[in-house]
Design an enzyme around this catalytic site. Structure first.
Site, PDB file in Angstrom:
ATOM      1  N   LYS A 101       0.816  -1.225   0.000  1.00 22.07           N
ATOM      2  CA  LYS A 101       0.000   0.000   0.000  1.00 22.07           C
ATOM      3  C   LYS A 101       0.847   1.272   0.000  1.00 22.07           C
ATOM      4  O   LYS A 101       0.424   2.289  -0.527  1.00 22.07           O
ATOM      5  CB  LYS A 101      -0.963   0.010   1.187  1.00 22.07           C
ATOM      6  CG  LYS A 101      -2.171  -0.903   0.957  1.00 22.07           C
ATOM      7  CD  LYS A 101      -3.258  -0.625   1.965  1.00 22.07           C
ATOM      8  CE  LYS A 101      -4.487  -1.486   1.696  1.00 22.07           C
ATOM      9  NZ  LYS A 101      -4.257  -2.907   2.067  1.00 22.07           N
ATOM     10  N   GLU A 123     -10.259   7.388   3.672  1.00 19.13           N
ATOM     11  CA  GLU A 123     -11.024   6.472   4.509  1.00 19.13           C
ATOM     12  C   GLU A 123     -10.120   5.295   4.855  1.00 19.13           C
ATOM     13  O   GLU A 123      -9.126   5.043   4.171  1.00 19.13           O
ATOM     14  CB  GLU A 123     -12.232   5.949   3.724  1.00 19.13           C
ATOM     15  CG  GLU A 123     -11.939   4.779   2.753  1.00 19.13           C
ATOM     16  CD  GLU A 123     -10.958   5.098   1.631  1.00 19.13           C
ATOM     17  OE1 GLU A 123     -10.854   6.279   1.245  1.00 19.13           O
ATOM     18  OE2 GLU A 123     -10.304   4.156   1.138  1.00 19.13           O
ATOM     19  N   SER A 388       1.678  -9.742  -1.123  1.00 22.44           N
ATOM     20  CA  SER A 388       1.346  -8.319  -0.962  1.00 22.44           C
ATOM     21  C   SER A 388       1.742  -7.739   0.399  1.00 22.44           C
ATOM     22  O   SER A 388       1.995  -6.544   0.508  1.00 22.44           O
ATOM     23  CB  SER A 388      -0.146  -8.094  -1.208  1.00 22.44           C
ATOM     24  OG  SER A 388      -0.929  -8.939  -0.385  1.00 22.44           O
TER      25      SER A 388
HETATM   26  C1  LIG Z   1      -5.095  -3.989   1.632  1.00 16.48           C
HETATM   27  C2  LIG Z   1      -4.379  -5.219   1.345  1.00 16.48           C
HETATM   28  C3  LIG Z   1      -4.757  -6.070   0.269  1.00 16.48           C
HETATM   29  C4  LIG Z   1      -5.957  -5.825  -0.578  1.00 16.48           C
HETATM   30  O1  LIG Z   1      -5.964  -4.661  -1.338  1.00 16.48           O
HETATM   31  P1  LIG Z   1      -5.761  -4.652  -2.913  1.00 16.48           P
HETATM   32  O2  LIG Z   1      -6.123  -3.253  -3.277  1.00 16.48           O
HETATM   33  O3  LIG Z   1      -6.683  -5.662  -3.506  1.00 16.48           O
HETATM   34  O4  LIG Z   1      -4.342  -4.967  -3.185  1.00 16.48           O
HETATM   35  C5  LIG Z   1      -3.980  -7.185   0.010  1.00 16.48           C
HETATM   36  N1  LIG Z   1      -2.907  -7.490   0.765  1.00 16.48           N
HETATM   37  C6  LIG Z   1      -2.530  -6.717   1.812  1.00 16.48           C
HETATM   38  C7  LIG Z   1      -1.335  -7.125   2.604  1.00 16.48           C
HETATM   39  C8  LIG Z   1      -3.243  -5.573   2.136  1.00 16.48           C
HETATM   40  O5  LIG Z   1      -2.857  -4.808   3.166  1.00 16.48           O
END
Ligand SMILES: *Cc1c(COP(=O)(O)O)cnc(C)c1O
Length: 405
Positions: A101, A123, A388
């Site tokens: 993020k 938000e 992610s």
């Molecule tokens: C917020 C988040 C997601 C989901 O958000 P996307 O916009 O779909 O990428 C996925 N993995 C992690 C670690 C997150 O913090």
């Protein structure tokens, strides 16, 4: 590569179009007042993203502050335990603050600075976006207002504390169910009052144009790095890539690096407890076309056509829609969207922790689970997973709810 008459050689030139549409999806369904504010962001973005100074500054920040490029790890023990398919992970968990993020938050906050704004507004649901944006605001010396539902504030105490320590104002929203939807409405209302001094920084590839495009572009670094690193590491492209899809930002940036390659692409949605409405958040799998939060996409609706209640063990994935570009790539057949249940994700959470020494976010565990399932059907080849984020934020919850498996 061509899919249903869309040529991926020139894809980025045509999508989104000047009104923010990816085929039928996207657009900006907002009040005239907000339209003017969004137009200002769009114009600034188109100027700034071509500026050498902006690009150089963002590149330097990514390297010196965020810790980019993040590496790719070969998941050797996990691969061997499954069979002959080699699994790899793009390590977005090693980004500063522990997830992807920050990639778009640093871009959005740098844009705010170039536009001469004093404040960023957003938000947050589980608080991950709020923490990433509060980090970016602190770095650039911007004020930061984070709107958060009262229910979420109680559930996410550590992230609320993080935001406050970083200097952000956490503004409690008590309307309605007092969760993410009400927080989005309150944040947009504040933005339309205050847009002269601030910009709105959305948390994923959702919302009205230009956000789905801008957030994807800021996340594109993940796909670009991953493609280059994988080629350097193995001499080939991966046979398949996979990423989890909530709003769809980590996946959109990752996929963008491979759209024009002979690589199978999979997006993984959360099946939660099952396929009944209310038990999952698999919008592309079970949803239909509609407008919410200022954009047209595929969404899960209740009997009145409003965004339906959704559920996933991964709080970052429980959003009742997905970004417009995902709806488009789904229609085109360029990306295959599959689902993974809570249980499969938790199994993968422990598998990666035990066999690789990497504790993944539960969101990312959905992509790991999908890759494990895919590897069992492929027999040979390679799969690159977009990891992610890291799972530190999830450990207490996993132990409390599932125990040690
Ligand atoms: C917020 C988040 C997601 C989901 O958000 P996307 O916009 O779909 O990428 C996925 N993995 C992690 C670690 C997150 O913090």
């Amino acid at each position: 590569m061509e899919f249903n008459h869309v040529d991926f050689d020139t894809y980025f030139k045509h999508y989104p179009d000047e009104n923010g549409y990816f085929g039928p999806y996207g657009g900006a369904y907002v009040s005239d007042e907000l339209k003017a504010a969004l137009q200002e962001i769009t114009e600034a973005y188109f100027t700034i993203c071509k500026s050498r100074k902006f690009i150089a500054e963002l590149r330097r920040i990514r390297q010196e502050f965020q810790g980019r490029p993040t590496p790719i790890s070969h998941l050797e023990r996990l691969s061997n335990a499954i069979g002959n398919v080699q699994l790899y992970a793009k390590r977005e968990d090693l980004n500063h603050t522990g997830a992807h993020k920050l990639n778009h938050c640093m871009g959005e906050a740098l844009l705010a600075k170039y536009m001469g704004k004093k404040k960023v507004i957003a938000e947050t649901g589980a608080g991950q976006h709020g923490v990433a944006l509060a980090t970016a605001a602190a770095y650039f010396g911007l004020e930061c207002d984070i709107y958060m539902g009262a229910v979420d504030i109680r559930k996410q105490a550590p992230n609320v504390a993080r935001m406050k320590i970083l200097g952000a104002n956490v503004i409690e929203v008590t309307e309605g169910l007092a969760t993410l939807k009400e927080a989005v409405d309150a944040a947009f209302a504040a933005y339309s009052r205050e847009y002269r001094d601030c910009i709105y920084c959305i948390g994923s590839v959702v919302g009205p144009h230009p956000f789905p495009m801008m957030v994807r572009d800021f996340q594109y670094v993940v796909g670009q790095e991953a493609r280059e690193q994988f080629l350097a590491m193995t001499g080939e492209l991966p046979d398949a890539i996979t990423a989890c899809v909530g709003g769809g930002s980590n996946s959109a940036g990752f996929f963008a690096g491979f759209l024009n390659d002979p690589v199978k692409i999979y997006g993984v949605e959360p099946l939660g407890r099952g396929s009944k409405l209310g038990d999952h958040a698999a919008s592309l799998q079970y949803g239909s076309e509609g407008v919410m939060h200022g954009f047209n996409s595929i969404m899960l609706k209740d009997a009145n056509g409003e965004p339906a209640p959704v559920y996933s063990v991964a709080s970052g994935l429980d959003y009742p829609s997905s970004g417009p570009e995902h709806a488009f790539l789904h229609d085109l057949g360029r990306v295959t969207y599959d689902t993974v249940s809570d249980d499969e994700a938790i199994d993968a959470f422990f598998a990666l922790s035990r066999m690789e020494g990497i504790i993944p976010a539960i969101e990312s565990s959905h992509a790991v689970a999908h890759a494990i399932r895919l590897a069992k059907t492929m027999g040979r080849g390679s799969i690159l997973i977009n990891l992610s984020g890291r799972g530190d934020k999830d450990m207490d919850y996993v132990i409390e709810r599932y125990g040690i498996r």
